[in-house]
Design a protein around this motif. Structure first.
Motif, PDB file in Angstrom:
ATOM      1  N   SER A   1      38.981  45.837  42.393  1.00 56.79           N
ATOM      2  CA  SER A   1      40.174  45.115  42.835  1.00 56.79           C
ATOM      3  C   SER A   1      39.859  44.203  44.016  1.00 56.79           C
ATOM      4  N   ILE A   2      38.657  44.831  44.932  1.00 55.71           N
ATOM      5  CA  ILE A   2      38.408  44.151  46.202  1.00 55.71           C
ATOM      6  C   ILE A   2      37.305  43.075  46.015  1.00 55.71           C
ATOM      7  N   VAL A   3      36.642  43.214  44.839  1.00 55.07           N
ATOM      8  CA  VAL A   3      35.801  42.221  44.376  1.00 55.07           C
ATOM      9  C   VAL A   3      36.223  41.229  43.821  1.00 55.07           C
ATOM     10  N   VAL A   4      37.211  41.409  42.866  1.00 54.57           N
ATOM     11  CA  VAL A   4      38.201  40.308  42.206  1.00 54.57           C
ATOM     12  C   VAL A   4      38.814  39.601  43.378  1.00 54.57           C
ATOM     13  N   SER A   5      39.482  40.341  44.320  1.00 61.99           N
ATOM     14  CA  SER A   5      40.242  39.426  45.378  1.00 61.99           C
ATOM     15  C   SER A   5      39.142  38.609  46.186  1.00 61.99           C
ATOM     16  N   SER A   6      37.921  38.996  46.211  1.00 60.38           N
ATOM     17  CA  SER A   6      36.867  38.148  46.839  1.00 60.38           C
ATOM     18  C   SER A   6      36.293  37.113  46.237  1.00 60.38           C
ATOM     19  N   VAL A   7      36.290  37.362  45.025  1.00 62.18           N
ATOM     20  CA  VAL A   7      35.705  36.294  44.044  1.00 62.18           C
ATOM     21  C   VAL A   7      36.857  35.483  43.646  1.00 62.18           C
ATOM     22  N   LEU A   8      37.834  35.778  43.206  1.00 60.85           N
ATOM     23  CA  LEU A   8      39.153  34.781  42.315  1.00 60.85           C
ATOM     24  C   LEU A   8      40.053  34.396  43.269  1.00 60.85           C
TER      25      LEU A   8
END
Length: 331
Positions: A284-291
């Protein structure tokens, strides 16, 4: 041949559970972040009534659990009566409301990270209140998580991330997250005592009871009190149908995610569920950072790795303890 087939079925079922939990809660996280930061419509208004998300979630989950009980329950289960959840319902209403409200003050990755440090208040309460002695590896896990969260909070957040927040205020945001964890601890303890008194209580009974009281309390808070903003939230949804759709999808993700969590725990145990949900938080943190455009600095990624390193080590310790217990049972 038969055991090989059953093993394959278990692998496929576990993959199905992982995909379900990840899809439901990662998308719910995206929607939560969207609703807390996006400016809707031509007038560019924010959805300021984040507490309304809890009421909507309660209503959807209440209906969902009622349908599941009618579909799958064999009737007269002998579970806990609905009124026994009144006290857990209070803390389960206040805690998540604080967690969602924190998104006005800190970024979504910061909120996820802060809420991942659940073991810290548990160990503090255990040590100082109940006199429980923990092992050195357990303290190491807590140190990694606490250190990672603390350093992440102290590091400078990017100006792009701050510009998306309604009212940037890191101490208040983190404070709300830790209060959320404290209330969650009481909620979990109360639920455990209810299931101990009423052993035939199943997951759907708990979901129904908790969301019934959550609906009652949130209805009073949003519509019954002078400062309640329930009517304004509904008006906002009428003016901005896109926000209303996001809220509906947010609630459905929560209900579907609960389904997969119950299925995982019943078939594979709570340790497997903890592993899946912990890795989901990292994704979720990765998705938030990327998207979602919340860039993290290399130092912040180091803090994230520290926290999830501590959580992963904790899962490993639980697994090792489980293996020892199973060996004792065999001997």
């Amino acid at each position: 041949m038969e055991s090989h087939g059953s093993g394959l079925r278990r692998v496929l079922l576990l993959s199905f559970c992982v995909a379900g939990i990840w899809a439901a809660y990662i998308y719910q996280g995206v929607l939560q972040e969207t609703l807390s930061t996006k400016k809707f419509g031509e007038d560019g208004k924010r959805f300021e009534h984040l507490a309304f998300l809890n009421l909507a979630q309660n209503v959807i989950c209440l209906v969902w659990s009622y349908i599941m009980i009618k579909l799958w329950s064999n009737g007269g289960s002998g579970g806990a009566p609905w009124w026994t959840y009144w006290s857990a319902g209070i803390t389960n209403t206040i805690g998540p409301a604080m967690g969602i409200e924190a998104l006005k003050y800190i970024s979504y990755p910061a909120q996820v990270l802060a809420k991942s440090s659940k073991m810290i208040p548990v160990m503090l309460m255990g040590s100082f209140v109940y006199g429980i002695r923990y092992t050195l590896p357990e303290y190491l896990c807590t140190f990694l998580v606490a250190g990672g969260v603390s350093m992440f909070a102290l590091l400078k957040t990017s100006s792009k991330t701050i510009s998306k927040l309604a009212n940037p205020n890191a101490p208040l945001g983190y404070g709300l997250c830790f209060l959320n964890l404290a209330f969650d601890g009481f909620t979990n303890a109360t639920q455990d005592s209810i299931t101990a008194r009423y052993p035939k209580t199943n997951a759907w009974d708990i979901m129904l009871g908790m969301n019934l009281w959550g609906t009652i309390y949130n209805m009073v808070y949003m519509f019954g009190l002078p400062h309640g903003s329930g009517f304004e939230a509904i008006q906002f949804c009428k003016q901005h149908p896109e926000a209303a759709w996001d809220i509906l999808m947010y609630c459905l993700c929560g209900a579907v995610g609960q389904n997969f969590i119950f299925l995982t725990i019943s078939r594979f145990g709570s340790l497997a569920n903890t592993t899946i949900t912990t890795t989901r938080k990292f994704v979720s943190i990765v998705v938030s950072s990327v998207l979602s455009g919340n860039p993290l600095s290399p130092k912040q990624w180091g803090c994230v790795s520290m926290v999830f390193g501590g959580l992963s080590y904790q899962i490993y310790l639980k697994w090792r303890k489980l293996q020892r217990m199973q060996k004792k049972k065999k001997t």
